[in-house]
Design an enzyme around this catalytic site. Sequence first.
Site, short mmCIF file in Angstrom:
data_model
loop_
_atom_site.label_atom_id
_atom_site.label_comp_id
_atom_site.label_asym_id
_atom_site.label_seq_id
_atom_site.Cartn_x
_atom_site.Cartn_y
_atom_site.Cartn_z
N GLU A 1 0.98 -1.17 0.03
CA GLU A 1 0.08 0.15 -0.05
C GLU A 1 0.84 1.21 -0.18
O GLU A 1 0.27 2.54 0.47
CB GLU A 1 -1.01 0.46 0.88
N CYS B 1 -3.71 -3.79 4.93
CA CYS B 1 -2.29 -4.71 5.27
C CYS B 1 -1.80 -6.05 4.47
O CYS B 1 -1.86 -7.34 4.75
CB CYS B 1 -2.24 -4.65 5.86
N SER C 1 -11.19 0.86 13.79
CA SER C 1 -9.97 -0.39 13.60
C SER C 1 -9.81 -1.35 14.44
O SER C 1 -9.66 -2.42 13.77
CB SER C 1 -8.96 1.14 13.80
N HIS D 1 -1.45 -10.67 11.90
CA HIS D 1 -1.01 -10.08 11.22
C HIS D 1 -1.45 -8.81 12.47
O HIS D 1 -1.92 -8.63 13.16
CB HIS D 1 -2.04 -8.70 10.71
N SER E 1 -7.52 -3.33 6.38
CA SER E 1 -8.10 -2.00 6.79
C SER E 1 -9.13 -1.51 5.59
O SER E 1 -8.29 -2.10 4.15
CB SER E 1 -7.58 -1.11 7.52
#
Length: 387
Positions: free
Chosen positions: A79, A111, A201, A233, A308
């Site tokens: 990203e 991610c 988040s 993660h 996300s």
Amino acid sequence: MKIGIDKIGFATSNLYVDMAKLARARNEEPGKYLVGLGQSKMAVIPTTQDVVTLACNAAEKILTPEDKAEIGLVIFGTESGIDNSKSAAVYAADLLGLSEKIRAFEIKQACYGATAGIAMARGYLTLNPTKKVLVFGADIARYGLKTSGESTQGGGAVAVLLSVDPSILAFDPKTTYLARDIMDFWRPLDRKEALVEGKYSSQAYLDFFTEVYTDYVKQTGLTSADFDALIFHLPYTKMGLKALRLVTEKATPEVAESLTEEFEASRLYNRNVGNLYTGSLYLSLLSLLQNSTKLQSGSRIGLFSYGSGAQGEFFSGVLQDGFTALANDQTVATMLAQRQEVSVAEYEQIYQAGLNVKNGMQLPIEDDPAPYVLTGIQDHQLQYLKR
């Protein structure tokens, strides 16, 4: 047919900032970062490194000439893209000297990008069992200086080589996944730094894990006792611990203790590097394999990937006989121990310089010992060097 991970490589910069010192500079108690986030050191990425050089530095550590000749597909999860059109995968394939008779492209979903690449690799290898696939997860996490997200920055790259009959980890066939349009984290096209709704988040991460993990055990019949380790993660390592507790609070004391012990092994590298975005889960896997004292051939590992925006997936794999060679390799631990500490002021200067690399600039590569470096930008074209 067994399909899975044959090799894993990792690279980050040779610089880091101490999180306790950063906390004090931000008028915070060190425990907020060291315990509350579970972070000890944060990689500081110089201007001479971007996702392409980081990825190549990771791959160069693991690829033999024979591996390079057998790669038929290169997928670059990131990203932190370097071009709105041309993929980082094409740059990396050329720098690594791979054949031109390949497919090479970039993939983006926060991610989750590297996991998406691995999912594609599994399908490709089913149809092309004599080939290998190189998947990158490379990012530079930026939230801005003196922001709420600053302490969860970092950067680096993992290079994952996948094959039939892998030496490290063979994937179980079942995966479970979930996609939902939410605004917990995003980076508008005109920004080099991400925007995040932190509490939202974090809760989304836990909700996604609960849903895909519950779905997985329901569909497979496995229980927490069937996993020798669960890895995650890790935007910051305390986040993974929160998810793990959702499992261990319902497990037997023996299972809970074992899974917690393995999690501690899995987060050791991440807590000393910071957030890798797409590479985070696979650095956690590498950390687990090289710091666990209990795993053996046949051990089952569960993996939770989250990106996300949002995409989540849970899948698992079984360790193969060849994983012990990787487990005994101290290259990553030695590399992390030999990095150079920079002061908070020096970190801030390097960070600002990274936001201001412009066309026509020549970068100070003499300060960067990495084999692959970014030397500058000429005529709006990135200039790379393999030493």
